[in-house]
Design a protein around this motif. Structure first.
Motif, PDB file in Angstrom:
ATOM      1  N   GLY A 124      40.323  58.593   0.793  1.00  0.00           N
ATOM      2  CA  GLY A 124      41.567  58.766   0.802  1.00  0.00           C
ATOM      3  C   GLY A 124      42.652  57.775   1.542  1.00  0.00           C
ATOM      4  N   LEU A 125      42.027  57.056   2.929  1.00  0.00           N
ATOM      5  CA  LEU A 125      42.938  56.056   3.257  1.00  0.00           C
ATOM      6  C   LEU A 125      42.812  54.757   2.618  1.00  0.00           C
ATOM      7  CD1 LEU A 125      42.604  56.324   7.452  1.00  0.00           C
ATOM      8  CD2 LEU A 125      44.573  56.502   5.979  1.00  0.00           C
ATOM      9  N   VAL A 126      41.696  54.474   2.026  1.00  0.00           N
ATOM     10  CA  VAL A 126      41.707  53.279   1.273  1.00  0.00           C
ATOM     11  C   VAL A 126      42.646  53.436  -0.047  1.00  0.00           C
ATOM     12  CG1 VAL A 126      40.074  51.999  -0.337  1.00  0.00           C
ATOM     13  CG2 VAL A 126      39.254  53.010   1.900  1.00  0.00           C
ATOM     14  N   PHE A 127      42.628  54.485  -0.536  1.00  0.00           N
ATOM     15  CA  PHE A 127      43.472  54.995  -1.679  1.00  0.00           C
ATOM     16  C   PHE A 127      44.630  54.653  -1.284  1.00  0.00           C
ATOM     17  CE2 PHE A 127      46.130  57.740  -4.325  1.00  0.00           C
ATOM     18  CZ  PHE A 127      45.640  57.434  -5.574  1.00  0.00           C
TER      19      PHE A 127
ATOM     20  N   PHE B 133      49.703  48.689  -0.008  1.00  0.00           N
ATOM     21  CA  PHE B 133      49.547  47.270   0.469  1.00  0.00           C
ATOM     22  C   PHE B 133      49.046  46.473  -0.619  1.00  0.00           C
ATOM     23  CE2 PHE B 133      49.454  50.024   4.593  1.00  0.00           C
ATOM     24  CZ  PHE B 133      50.557  49.995   4.646  1.00  0.00           C
ATOM     25  N   TYR B 134      48.649  47.326  -1.589  1.00  0.00           N
ATOM     26  CA  TYR B 134      47.762  46.383  -2.651  1.00  0.00           C
ATOM     27  C   TYR B 134      48.279  46.531  -4.063  1.00  0.00           C
ATOM     28  CZ  TYR B 134      44.619  45.125   1.243  1.00  0.00           C
ATOM     29  OH  TYR B 134      44.166  44.719   2.426  1.00  0.00           O
ATOM     30  N   GLY B 135      49.654  46.720  -4.004  1.00  0.00           N
ATOM     31  CA  GLY B 135      50.239  46.834  -5.337  1.00  0.00           C
ATOM     32  C   GLY B 135      49.701  47.960  -6.279  1.00  0.00           C
ATOM     33  N   LYS B 136      49.555  48.934  -5.632  1.00  0.00           N
ATOM     34  CA  LYS B 136      48.813  49.970  -6.285  1.00  0.00           C
ATOM     35  C   LYS B 136      47.770  50.079  -7.076  1.00  0.00           C
ATOM     36  CE  LYS B 136      53.256  52.645  -6.406  1.00  0.00           C
ATOM     37  NZ  LYS B 136      54.341  53.144  -6.987  1.00  0.00           N
TER      38      LYS B 136
ATOM     39  N   ALA C 220      52.109  49.458   9.022  1.00  0.00           N
ATOM     40  CA  ALA C 220      51.161  48.480   8.149  1.00  0.00           C
ATOM     41  C   ALA C 220      50.244  47.668   9.228  1.00  0.00           C
ATOM     42  CB  ALA C 220      52.038  47.560   7.591  1.00  0.00           C
ATOM     43  N   PRO C 221      49.042  47.699   8.776  1.00  0.00           N
ATOM     44  CA  PRO C 221      48.187  47.107   9.679  1.00  0.00           C
ATOM     45  C   PRO C 221      48.557  45.589  10.183  1.00  0.00           C
ATOM     46  CG  PRO C 221      46.876  48.210   8.014  1.00  0.00           C
ATOM     47  CD  PRO C 221      48.519  48.309   7.529  1.00  0.00           C
ATOM     48  N   GLY C 222      48.634  45.335  11.387  1.00  0.00           N
ATOM     49  CA  GLY C 222      49.087  44.069  11.679  1.00  0.00           C
ATOM     50  C   GLY C 222      50.637  44.114  11.917  1.00  0.00           C
TER      51      GLY C 222
END
Lengths: 102, 567
Positions: free
Chosen positions: B480-483, B489-492, B556-558
């Protein structure tokens, strides 16, 4: 400043750390591992037993970047490290070795 | 006077093997339960352990499971717990649980078998350099050279694990050392907690002056408050000086989340108001916290206008991420005891009005609270059913963050989660260890379909031991968190995060001998949930979750904590 110390990479000032440690097979690995896993290069290293051989002294020549204080505190936490002293680059311990590194 | 297993006074000058010495030292240490798996190089120890009437062995199904069971025992009790593995693959399998203990400062003593001394370094069968592998993930480690050394090493391992900043200690014992027989004339004292040096008075006085002068202070509690047993002192400090209080993931439970001063968890998945209060504070009082990047966001923009007081038992944590204006090295409880009399009672009406304003404007949004088949509703329904006495474990992922946001944690050591390492697979074995250590409590383990598979073999251990563990499985057939990160953040571009084949977890659990409850097929899910949670013994509660559900808000990370995605 002698040629060994001058040969250190980068423009940062060199510094010499003196560690009193227990003398057994894992101690050196504990010490240098702290540096290597932070990508902090150890430029020079010298280690010999002292006294009855139950302890050793490790001399490290490192560059004094902004992480040095953190590194010293990490070294001090190691169970096998009994004491840490910081010396300037002028310390003679590496200077005397110059003839072996011509 | 010391007693041997039969209760008779100990004879002087017993001849014992190294393995028997380890067992005796563990007994003397007060260890009553260890978790592990036997194998060739640790068999002498297991043979000796079989003769102990004081120590129960929990047979894990994977060494990592054994390591996390010990973590569960240690996390709920605060005392060092023991896990056992054989050489080679056994030790290698254990390492993740040890690394997890290192990052969360959990006292663990890991005992591993090693090939015989004469074979070390020869690539012998099941030989791996356990000592070398464990250096960076332990507080300290030992390769034992003789049976005599064990008399010093074992008590020292326990003392190191619990003293100062707690952590894991690994003791690697070659097989010949386990078999070596020596005469033991006298036994060493068990290894205990060594008192930390008393904190220096000057920085404490400086800290008190800063607190007394501050207009917009915030108290920032970390896991060190739990480890130090200083929750009561932290609460008193907050109440005396009227400090709005944030907690790290590791500190949840240090202050009851519904305390009027509590702002809950800070950082990546905090309520917006929590991060915005930090944005405006003029003094940050960090207590047993280490400025982890998931808590601070972009460090340069964390608490931009604040002076910092930092209390930590570990000198290397002070000034590591943020330079403290006042750094205090010491045990958190000892420091707070000395600080409290110097802190003036305050009202801070203006600051509290501002905090109330931010809380009203930017609260945590928890949709679906009344639906036990939605993430937040499920978590709240579980909490209402089991009450404050239950222990709450999680795995790692979306479910973990939802629970951290929504579960009303109210006491220290109620909350067991993998914070620093973020180890999927942590939950089930840790919950088993917690249930064994405190059998009077219900242990709820929230997990996901990704995490549960990473240590699912421990369903067998749980069934064998009959532990009172309730796994609440939030199944979205997705990492889920990767999804969520790929979506945001990765353009879906969703890749390798959706499972095409999903096991029937209810059948799987039944196959392992578990009781099950599938809320997806319950006519009254609330009633079914309450009944399942009230049923003694291991129970898997399955709930399907929409994979598009997200943990919000999110930094967002960072990114800086003030910039959060979602409401």
């Amino acid at each position: 400043m002698n040629s060994i110390v001058k040969a250190c990479k980068s423009d940062l000032a060199p510094t010499v750390l003196e560690l009193d440690v227990n003398n057994h097979a894992g101690v050196m690995s504990h010490v240098v591992g702290l540096f290597s896993r932070r990508a902090y290069n150890v430029e020079g290293i010298l280690c010999m037993p002292v006294g009855d051989g139950s302890r050793s002294r490790i001399w490290l020549l490192v560059k004094e970047d902004e992480r040095l204080e953190q590194m010293v505190r990490q070294v001090e936490k190691l169970e096998d490290v009994l004491g840490v002293q910081r010396h300037g680059a002028a310390h003679e311990v590496f200077e005397r070795l110059e003839e072996f590194f011509q | 006077m010391n007693h041997d297993r039969s209760g008779a006074p100990e004879a002087a000058g017993e001849t014992l093997s190294g393995a028997e010495i380890v067992v005796r030292l563990l007994e003397r240490q007060g260890i009553r339960r260890v978790a592990g798996i036997p194998g060739g190089a640790i068999l002498p120890f297991y043979d000796a352990l079989s003769q102990s009437t004081r120590i129960e062995h929990i047979l894990a199904r994977h060494e990592q499971g054994g390591g996390f069971m010990a973590q569960g025992m240690a996390r709920v009790t605060g005392e060092a717990a023991v896990c056992i593995a054989t050489s080679g693959p056994g030790a290698a399998n254990l390492l993740t649980a040890v690394a997890d203990a290192k990052l969360d400062s959990i006292p663990l003593v890991a005992i591993t078998g090693q090939v015989a001394s004469s074979l070390i370094g020869t690539d012998a069968f099941q030989e791996v350099d356990t000592y070398g592998l464990s250096i960076p993930i332990t507080k300290h480690n030992f390769l034992v050279g003789s049976a005599r050394e064990l008399l010093e090493v074992i008590p020292k391992a326990f003392s190191l694990a619990v003293s100062g900043r707690p952590g894991p200690v690994l003791v690697d014992i070659p097989k010949d050392v386990q078999n070596e027989r020596i005469v033991v004339e006298s036994w060493p004292a068990p290894g205990g907690r060594l008192a930390a040096p008393a904190p220096e008075p000057e920085p404490i006085a400086q800290a008190a002056a800063l607190i007394n002068a501050a207009r917009r202070p915030v108290l920032y509690l970390g896991g060190g408050v739990i480890h130090s047993g200083a929750s009561a002192e932290a609460l008193r400090l907050a109440e005396t000086a009227q400090l709005p209080t944030v907690m790290t993931l590791m500190a949840l439970g240090a202050m009851p989340v519904d305390h009027p001063l509590s702002l809950g968890m800070l950082g990546m998945h905090a309520a917006r108001c929590t991060n915005l209060v930090l944005e405006e504070c003029d003094l940050l009082i960090a207590v047993g916290a280490r400025f982890d990047d998931r808590a601070t966001g972009k460090v340069a923009e964390f608490c931009p206008g604040a002076k910092i007081i930092h209390v930590d038992i570990d000198h290397s944590e002070l000034d590591k991420i943020k330079t403290a204006h006042v750094g205090i090295r010491g045990d958190v409880a000892a420091v707070l005891e000395r600080l409290l009399p110097q802190v003036e009672a305050a009202e801070r009406a203006d600051w509290h009005a501002r905090v109330a304003e931010l809380k009203a404007a930017y609260p945590l949004q928890m949709p679906g609270l009344d639906d036990p088949r939605s993430p937040y509703g499920l978590i709240r329904a579980v909490a209402e059913a089991v009450g404050d006495s239950a222990t709450v474990a999680t795995d790692v992922g979306q479910h973990q963050m939802w629970v951290a946001q929504a579960y009303p944690l109210r006491r220290p050591r109620q909350w067991l989660t993998s914070g620093g390492l973020g180890t999927m697979g942590f939950g089930l074995p840790t919950a088993i260890g917690a249930a064994l250590a405190e059998p009077e409590r219900t242990v709820v383990c929230f997990s996901g379909d990704g995490s549960i598979l990473m240590n699912i073999q421990e369903l067998a251990t749980a069934a064998e031991e009959g532990v009172n563990v309730k796994v609440v499985l939030m199944n979205n057939a997705t990492l889920g968190l990767v999804f969520q990160q790929q979506t945001l953040f990765y353009g879906k571009r969703i890749f390798s995060s959706k499972f095409k084949g999903v096991p029937d977890f209810v059948k799987v659990a039944e196959g392992f001998g578990w009781q099950t409850c599938d809320l997806d097929h319950a006519d009254d899910p609330g009633a079914a949930l309450r009944q399942a949670l009230a049923t003694p013994g291991p129970m898997l509660i399955h709930v399907g979750i929409d994979r598009h559900e997200q943990v919000l808000p999110m930094v967002a990370p960072g990114g800086a904590n003030k910039n959060m995605i979602g409401d």
